[in-house]
Motif scaffolding. Sequence first.
Motif: not given
Length: 223
Positions: A1-23, A25-31
């Motif tokens: 999700m471009l623009g949602a990474e947060g911070g100068a280093l993107l790795r930590e922000g990307e991990a949080q975005v992935r976690k949120n998206l996974t949650e 997807a699971q909550a609404y059964q979006l495979d």
Amino acid sequence: MLGAEGGALLREGEAQVRKNLTELAQAYQLDVPLDTPVEQLSVGVEQRVEILKALYRKARILILDEPTGVLTPQEASDLFRILRTLKADGVTIVLITHKLHEIMAITDRVSVIRQGKMVAHRETAKTNMPELAELMVGRKVRQEVDRTVQVAGKPLLQVRNLCVDDAAGVRRVKQISFEVAAGEIVGIAGVSGNGQSQLLQALAGIIPPTSGEIQLGDERISA
């Protein structure tokens, strides 16, 4: 999700975005396969991606315009299951469709627009498909069509083992055979993107078939 990474280093922000998206997807059964390029996904999964993106942005109103137009029956059923889950969570859904059975199956209320004007509002449980059809076209609609038995004549179009590749060399039509007789209407059914365009273009002579035969009357066209 471009623009949602947060911070100068993107790795930590990307991990949080992935976690949120996974949650989500699971909550609404979006495979949704998060690591697959969108261009490689089916149309049905592409729709789930768009819904997931909207939910990630905390959208509480979804507007879907003819969402089942290019879906298989199973994909349409999966979409409706997702919409019911979203509805139960308080999400507002505006579904634009001309398919009356979908209106009856999924909606709580229905509004009918005709020639740019809103002509009716109904609770879905208190209406039916014949009434909605009449409201949509402005007159009574016959639900049944009288059909007479037609005796087909001799074959005018014959297709045998036809294969057609698209401009990229991908085989879109694979070993198709059929014939159309005089006085006959033949329907070709299929979800958009399954070779219909290439088949019709080959029959019309716009693109050459890769292999197989097309015979129109007494003229044989071979690949």
